[in-house]
Design a protein around this motif. Sequence first.
Motif, PDB file in Angstrom:
ATOM      1  N   ARG A   1      71.371   7.781 -33.947  1.00 23.08           N
ATOM      2  CA  ARG A   1      72.101   6.919 -33.021  1.00 23.08           C
ATOM      3  C   ARG A   1      71.109   6.128 -32.182  1.00 23.08           C
ATOM      4  O   ARG A   1      70.108   6.689 -31.702  1.00 23.08           O
ATOM      5  CB  ARG A   1      73.000   7.739 -32.098  1.00 23.08           C
ATOM      6  CG  ARG A   1      74.148   8.423 -32.823  1.00 23.08           C
ATOM      7  CD  ARG A   1      75.064   9.161 -31.871  1.00 23.08           C
ATOM      8  NE  ARG A   1      76.113   9.840 -32.596  1.00 23.08           N
ATOM      9  CZ  ARG A   1      75.974  11.029 -33.182  1.00 23.08           C
ATOM     10  NH1 ARG A   1      74.830  11.666 -33.088  1.00 23.08           N
ATOM     11  NH2 ARG A   1      76.976  11.579 -33.839  1.00 23.08           N
ATOM     12  N   GLY A   2      71.404   4.872 -32.020  1.00 19.68           N
ATOM     13  CA  GLY A   2      70.526   4.046 -31.210  1.00 19.68           C
ATOM     14  C   GLY A   2      70.884   2.582 -31.353  1.00 19.68           C
ATOM     15  O   GLY A   2      71.994   2.241 -31.793  1.00 19.68           O
ATOM     16  N   THR A   3      69.948   1.726 -30.993  1.00 15.72           N
ATOM     17  CA  THR A   3      70.211   0.291 -30.962  1.00 15.72           C
ATOM     18  C   THR A   3      69.075  -0.468 -31.637  1.00 15.72           C
ATOM     19  O   THR A   3      67.905  -0.224 -31.341  1.00 15.72           O
ATOM     20  CB  THR A   3      70.319  -0.187 -29.496  1.00 15.72           C
ATOM     21  OG1 THR A   3      71.346   0.562 -28.850  1.00 15.72           O
ATOM     22  CG2 THR A   3      70.668  -1.668 -29.435  1.00 15.72           C
ATOM     23  N   PHE A   4      69.450  -1.363 -32.546  1.00 12.51           N
ATOM     24  CA  PHE A   4      68.501  -2.286 -33.153  1.00 12.51           C
ATOM     25  C   PHE A   4      68.561  -3.627 -32.427  1.00 12.51           C
ATOM     26  O   PHE A   4      69.641  -4.106 -32.072  1.00 12.51           O
ATOM     27  CB  PHE A   4      68.853  -2.541 -34.629  1.00 12.51           C
ATOM     28  CG  PHE A   4      68.361  -1.485 -35.576  1.00 12.51           C
ATOM     29  CD1 PHE A   4      67.045  -1.468 -35.984  1.00 12.51           C
ATOM     30  CD2 PHE A   4      69.231  -0.532 -36.079  1.00 12.51           C
ATOM     31  CE1 PHE A   4      66.585  -0.513 -36.881  1.00 12.51           C
ATOM     32  CE2 PHE A   4      68.792   0.427 -36.971  1.00 12.51           C
ATOM     33  CZ  PHE A   4      67.459   0.441 -37.375  1.00 12.51           C
ATOM     34  N   PHE A   5      67.424  -4.247 -32.246  1.00 15.00           N
ATOM     35  CA  PHE A   5      67.395  -5.618 -31.735  1.00 15.00           C
ATOM     36  C   PHE A   5      66.045  -6.230 -32.074  1.00 15.00           C
ATOM     37  O   PHE A   5      65.093  -5.526 -32.417  1.00 15.00           O
ATOM     38  CB  PHE A   5      67.628  -5.654 -30.216  1.00 15.00           C
ATOM     39  CG  PHE A   5      66.776  -4.714 -29.423  1.00 15.00           C
ATOM     40  CD1 PHE A   5      67.148  -3.386 -29.243  1.00 15.00           C
ATOM     41  CD2 PHE A   5      65.593  -5.138 -28.858  1.00 15.00           C
ATOM     42  CE1 PHE A   5      66.351  -2.505 -28.515  1.00 15.00           C
ATOM     43  CE2 PHE A   5      64.791  -4.271 -28.123  1.00 15.00           C
ATOM     44  CZ  PHE A   5      65.182  -2.946 -27.959  1.00 15.00           C
ATOM     45  N   PHE A   6      65.994  -7.553 -32.012  1.00 13.18           N
ATOM     46  CA  PHE A   6      64.731  -8.248 -32.218  1.00 13.18           C
ATOM     47  C   PHE A   6      64.147  -8.597 -30.853  1.00 13.18           C
ATOM     48  O   PHE A   6      64.795  -9.277 -30.059  1.00 13.18           O
ATOM     49  CB  PHE A   6      64.936  -9.544 -33.007  1.00 13.18           C
ATOM     50  CG  PHE A   6      65.138  -9.319 -34.474  1.00 13.18           C
ATOM     51  CD1 PHE A   6      64.055  -9.183 -35.320  1.00 13.18           C
ATOM     52  CD2 PHE A   6      66.411  -9.245 -35.007  1.00 13.18           C
ATOM     53  CE1 PHE A   6      64.228  -8.974 -36.669  1.00 13.18           C
ATOM     54  CE2 PHE A   6      66.603  -9.040 -36.356  1.00 13.18           C
ATOM     55  CZ  PHE A   6      65.515  -8.899 -37.192  1.00 13.18           C
ATOM     56  N   THR A   7      62.939  -8.133 -30.600  1.00  6.42           N
ATOM     57  CA  THR A   7      62.255  -8.595 -29.397  1.00  6.42           C
ATOM     58  C   THR A   7      61.498  -9.862 -29.748  1.00  6.42           C
ATOM     59  O   THR A   7      61.041 -10.038 -30.874  1.00  6.42           O
ATOM     60  CB  THR A   7      61.272  -7.545 -28.866  1.00  6.42           C
ATOM     61  OG1 THR A   7      60.312  -7.253 -29.887  1.00  6.42           O
ATOM     62  CG2 THR A   7      62.001  -6.286 -28.460  1.00  6.42           C
ATOM     63  N   ASP A   8      61.398 -10.743 -28.794  1.00  9.10           N
ATOM     64  CA  ASP A   8      60.664 -11.988 -29.010  1.00  9.10           C
ATOM     65  C   ASP A   8      59.810 -12.236 -27.776  1.00  9.10           C
ATOM     66  O   ASP A   8      60.221 -12.915 -26.845  1.00  9.10           O
ATOM     67  CB  ASP A   8      61.638 -13.139 -29.241  1.00  9.10           C
ATOM     68  CG  ASP A   8      60.939 -14.351 -29.827  1.00  9.10           C
ATOM     69  OD1 ASP A   8      59.702 -14.318 -29.945  1.00  9.10           O
ATOM     70  OD2 ASP A   8      61.619 -15.326 -30.166  1.00  9.10           O
ATOM     71  N   LEU A   9      58.656 -11.636 -27.768  1.00  6.42           N
ATOM     72  CA  LEU A   9      57.773 -11.703 -26.608  1.00  6.42           C
ATOM     73  C   LEU A   9      56.399 -12.161 -27.062  1.00  6.42           C
ATOM     74  O   LEU A   9      55.919 -11.743 -28.119  1.00  6.42           O
ATOM     75  CB  LEU A   9      57.662 -10.327 -25.938  1.00  6.42           C
ATOM     76  CG  LEU A   9      58.962  -9.790 -25.326  1.00  6.42           C
ATOM     77  CD1 LEU A   9      58.854  -8.297 -25.030  1.00  6.42           C
ATOM     78  CD2 LEU A   9      59.287 -10.546 -24.042  1.00  6.42           C
ATOM     79  N   ASN A  10      55.786 -13.024 -26.257  1.00  2.00           N
ATOM     80  CA  ASN A  10      54.457 -13.525 -26.591  1.00  2.00           C
ATOM     81  C   ASN A  10      54.419 -14.157 -27.981  1.00  2.00           C
ATOM     82  O   ASN A  10      53.450 -13.994 -28.729  1.00  2.00           O
ATOM     83  CB  ASN A  10      53.424 -12.391 -26.524  1.00  2.00           C
ATOM     84  CG  ASN A  10      52.613 -12.475 -25.268  1.00  2.00           C
ATOM     85  OD1 ASN A  10      52.842 -13.343 -24.430  1.00  2.00           O
ATOM     86  ND2 ASN A  10      51.654 -11.584 -25.123  1.00  2.00           N
TER      87      ASN A  10
ATOM     88  N   ARG B   1      55.835 -13.295 -30.549  1.00  2.00           N
ATOM     89  CA  ARG B   1      55.873 -12.343 -31.646  1.00  2.00           C
ATOM     90  C   ARG B   1      57.279 -11.767 -31.730  1.00  2.00           C
ATOM     91  O   ARG B   1      57.803 -11.271 -30.737  1.00  2.00           O
ATOM     92  CB  ARG B   1      54.870 -11.205 -31.430  1.00  2.00           C
ATOM     93  CG  ARG B   1      53.426 -11.668 -31.407  1.00  2.00           C
ATOM     94  CD  ARG B   1      52.503 -10.462 -31.291  1.00  2.00           C
ATOM     95  NE  ARG B   1      51.126 -10.881 -31.198  1.00  2.00           N
ATOM     96  CZ  ARG B   1      50.501 -11.112 -30.041  1.00  2.00           C
ATOM     97  NH1 ARG B   1      51.140 -10.937 -28.913  1.00  2.00           N
ATOM     98  NH2 ARG B   1      49.250 -11.501 -30.021  1.00  2.00           N
ATOM     99  N   THR B   2      57.840 -11.851 -32.919  1.00  2.00           N
ATOM    100  CA  THR B   2      59.180 -11.315 -33.123  1.00  2.00           C
ATOM    101  C   THR B   2      59.067  -9.956 -33.804  1.00  2.00           C
ATOM    102  O   THR B   2      58.363  -9.823 -34.801  1.00  2.00           O
ATOM    103  CB  THR B   2      60.010 -12.273 -33.992  1.00  2.00           C
ATOM    104  OG1 THR B   2      60.065 -13.541 -33.351  1.00  2.00           O
ATOM    105  CG2 THR B   2      61.419 -11.738 -34.190  1.00  2.00           C
ATOM    106  N   ARG B   3      59.755  -8.987 -33.246  1.00  2.00           N
ATOM    107  CA  ARG B   3      59.701  -7.648 -33.832  1.00  2.00           C
ATOM    108  C   ARG B   3      61.105  -7.088 -33.981  1.00  2.00           C
ATOM    109  O   ARG B   3      61.937  -7.251 -33.091  1.00  2.00           O
ATOM    110  CB  ARG B   3      58.913  -6.683 -32.930  1.00  2.00           C
ATOM    111  CG  ARG B   3      57.452  -6.994 -32.805  1.00  2.00           C
ATOM    112  CD  ARG B   3      56.815  -5.976 -31.877  1.00  2.00           C
ATOM    113  NE  ARG B   3      55.412  -6.278 -31.662  1.00  2.00           N
ATOM    114  CZ  ARG B   3      54.973  -7.199 -30.812  1.00  2.00           C
ATOM    115  NH1 ARG B   3      55.831  -7.887 -30.101  1.00  2.00           N
ATOM    116  NH2 ARG B   3      53.682  -7.425 -30.688  1.00  2.00           N
ATOM    117  N   LEU B   4      61.331  -6.426 -35.101  1.00  2.00           N
ATOM    118  CA  LEU B   4      62.546  -5.635 -35.213  1.00  2.00           C
ATOM    119  C   LEU B   4      62.277  -4.319 -34.490  1.00  2.00           C
ATOM    120  O   LEU B   4      61.295  -3.632 -34.784  1.00  2.00           O
ATOM    121  CB  LEU B   4      62.907  -5.365 -36.667  1.00  2.00           C
ATOM    122  CG  LEU B   4      64.136  -4.465 -36.842  1.00  2.00           C
ATOM    123  CD1 LEU B   4      65.391  -5.127 -36.286  1.00  2.00           C
ATOM    124  CD2 LEU B   4      64.339  -4.100 -38.305  1.00  2.00           C
TER     125      LEU B   4
END
Lengths: 176, 345
Positions: free
Chosen positions: B231-240, B242-245
């Motif tokens: 259980r948890g949450t997926f999201f794309f971070t977009d910092l600096n 750089r995009t990360r799953l």
Amino acid sequence: MGETREAPMFRSSPTRDAEFAEFMRTASLSLGRTAWLLTGNADLADELVQAALVKTYVAWPRVRSGEGLAYARRVLVNLNVDRHRRAHTTPSDRIDGIEPRHAEQSVDDRDQATRMLATLPAQQRRVIVLRYYDDLSEAEVAHHLGISVGAVKSSASRGLATLRSRFARVPEGEGQ
Amino acid sequence: MTNELEEQVREELATSAHGWTDRIDHDRVLADGRRALRQRSLRRVAVAAAAAVVAGALGWAGLAGALGRGAMPGVVATPSPAPSTVAMNRVTFDLTGVNGADYARLEVTLTTDGTVWMSGTDASGDVRFTTSIAAVYVTAHGATIDVGVPAVLGLVPGDPRWILPVTSGTAAVTTDVRKLPSGGQSAYLATFSSGGASQFDGVCWPGADGEVYQSDGSSPAHTDLDFDGHRGTFFFTDLNDRTRLTFHADSGNSFSFEANGSRYRPYFASAHDSAGTRSMAVALLPWNATDPAVDLADASATWTTLGVAGRTVVVVSGTSDTMAGMVRSISYTDEADGPVVQRVR
């Protein structure tokens, strides 16, 4: 771990070439203008458009009718993102939230718009160009960039706020 | 006003673009395209596995954060006068579990004059140092400080259940977030091993509205996972840039891996469910990939897909600690390349 891509067989055909040549005739100017606004650099813009068109040619049988421009533009935008990341150099200073200029932002300084766009962080610049030049919806911009609609709204808002201050500082007639 | 500005921006962009003329050599595009097709049809493309295995234990595996490219002014903890203004908000971070920390606790006080004071105390409560920084620098992006080990101190709105530092390098060693008594803000402190703070990109946290936020203020699209004990949450971070799953498990574990642009980042992160009995592996498919399928190596494994911000994520759950132990291959149809089989070795 490894991976192997099972590539299908393709052949070019006169039909494909003719269709694609017609597509290029109508699309490459629009793609070039988008690339110019994204990069502010004519040579880079040419390279991006050339590469995006070649990739689109390869994928052409799978590109839905009438969606060639959207497909090619998405490829172009992603190529630009990748290029920017490769060229990115870590800046040494950032003071009070002011972003340093990126390698991408060494522009031709041809006009006011590209000069002002160059002051924006890369994502804000992409959003501003796609939203206000290519006239894409927020959802379409999000799809092109692989970000959320909320991130598009946020980037557009911040980009516009920055541009507002820049517009305010540019005297009449400057930047031609 | 905004509409006027938008129109002005549209006009400026159109004017700039209007001067652009088509300089593309169409014959060269066709020639290059034909060559690409020939090359592709003549050989199978062996692609080196860019295995992005995110560190195993999933404690802070694969994730960490970074202060705008080492950006904000660093604060070295040095002796200085104690705060003289009235303390409005104070929280205390426990550093006793932080290897190499010079202090047992770090007290952080936000004062009425817009200053953040920091005091390091020893185990008996004696103050060993006090220093300050203008609160304007202690945003969600944080400010680098030195408590014997590199650390980032930041302020985020609300009272988030967790804070997730995102880095392009070594993950944070510890992370803590504590609500300030007033003002609707929380302070976070992330500590790093030597050099780690310089690769901090920012933080993510859950808002009270159910959204996930990142330190540039934006709210990336997220998708909740409830699958086979995970259980948890997926999201794309977009910092600096750089995009990360990114995945944050309800258990507190997390991982992320870079997912730039159109490039396919094939493999995989691993995690365990809260009971520690099932592992999870994740594959991010390319844009517009369709018809995903998984050939399972582990008879007890199971898989599902979910959409995260328009991308398809394959989630495999099983008992093995490795993707190869659970999966022989993942296949899908690529918009550009047709059927693709990603074999796991």
